[in-house]
Every structure is written in C-alpha cells, then in structure tokens.
Write a protein that holds these residues in place. Structure first.
Motif, PDB file in Angstrom:
ATOM      1  N   ASP A 199       0.814  -1.215   0.000  1.00 50.25           N
ATOM      2  CA  ASP A 199       0.000   0.000   0.000  1.00 50.25           C
ATOM      3  C   ASP A 199       0.847   1.265   0.000  1.00 50.25           C
ATOM      4  O   ASP A 199       0.370   2.346  -0.352  1.00 50.25           O
TER       5      ASP A 199
ATOM      6  N   ARG B 169      -4.596  -0.379  -4.289  1.00 54.16           N
ATOM      7  CA  ARG B 169      -5.105  -1.134  -5.434  1.00 54.16           C
ATOM      8  C   ARG B 169      -6.345  -0.438  -6.018  1.00 54.16           C
ATOM      9  O   ARG B 169      -7.149   0.142  -5.279  1.00 54.16           O
TER      10      ARG B 169
ATOM     11  N   ARG C  43      -2.104  -2.060  -8.553  1.00 57.98           N
ATOM     12  CA  ARG C  43      -1.614  -0.948  -7.729  1.00 57.98           C
ATOM     13  C   ARG C  43      -1.286   0.258  -8.596  1.00 57.98           C
ATOM     14  O   ARG C  43      -0.809   0.118  -9.721  1.00 57.98           O
TER      15      ARG C  43
END
Length: 376
Positions: free
Chosen positions: A118, A141, A147
């Motif tokens: 992330d 995402r 991503r």
C-alpha cells in the motif's frame, strides 16, 4: 526537410515546480544533443517559451531524467536539469527537492518500479551532486486489483493549489552537496566585502543547497516584501550578485557567475509563528515560495547557534523538531532529528506531486532525428 521526433514524456508537478520527465533511454546519450532536446522541449530561450512547454519562469523551466541505478543500495538515478526562459544553458550541477517528489511516481507509472504494498518506498540518488533521499508514496489497489500511484488526498503544501496525497522524502546525506562541506569556510558567520569596502555578515552553508544567508535589514529592507517588488529593485539585485560571486569563491565553488548557485537568501524574524522568514533568490529571480533543499538548509542553520539564521529565528528545542520556514506563499515544514550534542542528524519533508500529462513531446528533426549518433 525532416520530420519531428516524438519523445515519450510525462509532464509532472513536483512540489511547487513543474517540468517534463523522461526515461534516460528515451533521450540522446550525447549530452550536447540531449541538452538541445531539453531546450527545444521547454522552448528556451524565449521569455514566454511560446514554442515549448515551459511556463516562462524558472520554477516551470525544469526537467527530470530517471533511470534504474547501478549504485549499491540505490534504486533510481535522477538527473535534474534547470533551464531559464531567456537562456540557452542547461544546468545539471544543482539539486531540486521539489522535482525529487515526482521521481518515484514517474518511475512507477513508467514501469521502472513495481509497487507491491500500500506504500512504496525507494532510494533515489540525484546524479547532479550525489545527494541520496528515501522517497515514499501511497500505492493502493484499484478496482481491478492493480496498484497505482495515489495522487488524491488531503495533504496541502503552500505554493501549490489544492491538496494531494503526501510524498515523504527523507534526506540521507545532504551536508556539502555541492560545496566541500556543511560550512565550507569553517565559520558560522563570514564577512563578505564588496565594492569599496562594504561588508555584510553572512552564513555560508550547504546542507542540500549552497546558500548565502543574510539579515535582510543589512540590505536596507524588512525581508517581508513582495517578490515582485524585490525583483524590480535593481540596486538590491546588483548588490546580491556581487555578494554571490564573492561567496562562491569563499565556498570553494569557483566562479559562479554562470551557475545557479549559491542561492541568496534574505532572512528576517518570523511573522506567522514559524522558525524564520525568508526571501530566496534563484539566483536572480525571487522565489514565490522557497525550494525544498533551500528550506532544509535554512532550517539546519537555524539550529546552529551563532549563525545568522539562529540569531533571527526561533529554532525550538529537543531532539525532534518541526521547523516552519516562512516564505512569500506561506511556510514549508521541515522535520529535524537532532543528536544529543545538538547537531542535525536527519531531515525530512512532505511534498505532493501529480502527473499532468502523458504522451510524447515533439522535437524538430533538425534538433534530434531520434538516432543515437553524435551531436549535429
């Protein structure tokens, strides 16, 4: 007659600067040809840069070149190019902390870096000076599970409109980025003598950007004036340029008459609760805010008792400090980590960045025909 050459590029904002970014492999290997391409893309020299994508100002006359690094412990190499609207010179000897904020997003969007979490963090080296920084961006995402670089967010920086997702920059080695050391003369304060013996007290320092720090009052101004007013003051600009040339010699930088460093920075007491107020010349145009590395260097000086910045400022105390460096558009916050002995150990900053346009820029064939031959 020759066709134009299409060069892949992304126009990006990094902090309070803007310019095209390129993969190194998409530009000429020959430096002279590469520089001609960059000048053509920006539209220099022309005051409006009407035949290019420059914005008619030094802050929008910049470019970035990115490639994977072969240096151990470094992921990306970044070459920063500074141009001017009215010049045909391409400078690649200094740093730009604002454009640094766009390097990792560019690398992700062009496939050089593959995000797996992330947040994505990578080490970036500025080829110009060897400065190394750790950059971190958010990479969530999308609906398809892919991503991407998150540009939307509530992080706002003075000098850029709106808000965006934060780009965290931690500077790993900044002392003596261009000059021989943090204090190249070995002094916290030097006397700069010019003209007919006129002398000015200055702190000559380089902690990411070579700066000459002066008390604005010594120049006969308050240090809170509008940038346009300062830029129109020919007498002030002439004095500052004489001081800049002299400071360059003392700092071991040689003849800096054609260089864009050291930056002249006029200081005054903070007006809005910050650490110190600034007016920065880059080097001849007055900055509407302040450069990242210049702010970092001012903050460092403010934490050094006896410097011009410390005499005027409020550097706070403790091993963890957040210093707000005031500038014409607001303030830029610098996170400082100090040693128990009171020296600066590490510095960090938060910026935002965004891709503005992606595709190709068209370069006249007479400038570059797309081959990797020598300069024509």
């Amino acid at each position: 007659m020759s066709r134009q050459t299409a060069v892949p590029s992304r126009l990006m904002r990094g902090g309070t600067s803007r310019g095209p970014f390129f993969r190194a492999e998409d530009l000429p290997r020959d430096v002279r040809t590469r520089d001609r391409v960059l000048l053509s893309v920006l539209g220099s020299p022309h005051p409006l840069q009407v035949d290019g994508i420059g914005g008619g100002h030094p802050l929008t006359s910049k470019a970035g070149i990115v490639e994977p690094s072969s240096v151990p412990g470094v992921d990306l190499d970044f070459t920063f190019a500074q141009m001017q609207p009215d010049s045909d010179v391409v400078q690649t000897t200094a740093n730009c902390g604002n454009m640094l904020a766009a390097v990792l997003p560019f690398a992700i969007e062009t496939g050089m870096i593959r995000p797996e979490h992330d947040t994505t963090s990578r080490v970036v080296r500025t080829v110009n000076t060897g400065l190394v920084v750790q950059a971190e961006v958010r990479t969530p995402r999308d609906r398809n599970g892919e991503r991407y670089v998150e540009y939307e967010g509530d992080c706002a920086i003075d000098g850029a409109p709106g808000s965006g997702s934060p780009v965290f920059l931690t500077f790993l080695d900044t002392a003596g980025s261009v000059a021989p050391s943090l204090l190249p003369t070995g002094n916290l304060v030097d006397d700069l003598t010019i003209g007919h013996g006129e002398s000015f007290r200055a702190t000559l320092i380089d902690n990411g950007q070579p700066l000459v720090l002066l008390d604005a009052r010594d120049l006969g101004i308050e240090g809170t004036e509008d940038p346009a007013r300062l830029g129109a003051d020919r007498g002030l600009r002439t004095t500052l340029e004489s001081l800049r040339i002299r400071a360059g010699e003392l700092m071991g930088l040689g003849d800096v008459s054609a260089a864009n460093y050291p930056k002249m920075t006029l200081l005054s007491a903070p007006r809005s609760g910050g650490a110190v107020a600034t007016r920065s010349f880059i080097p001849h145009t007055v900055h509407t805010s302040i450069g990242v590395l210049a702010a970092l260097t001012v903050a460092t000086a403010a934490c050094m008792p006896g410097s011009v910045a410390a005499e005027l400022g409020r550097p706070g105390s403790g091993v963890r400090r957040r210093l707000a460096i005031e500038h014409p558009s607001g303030a830029l916050e610098i996170d400082m980590r100090m040693s128990d002995e009171g020296t600066v150990e590490a510095v960090g900053i938060t910026r935002t960045a965004r891709t503005l346009m992606a595709g190709t820029v068209e370069v006249p064939g007479q400038v570059w025909d797309g081959t990797q031959g020598e300069s024509r």
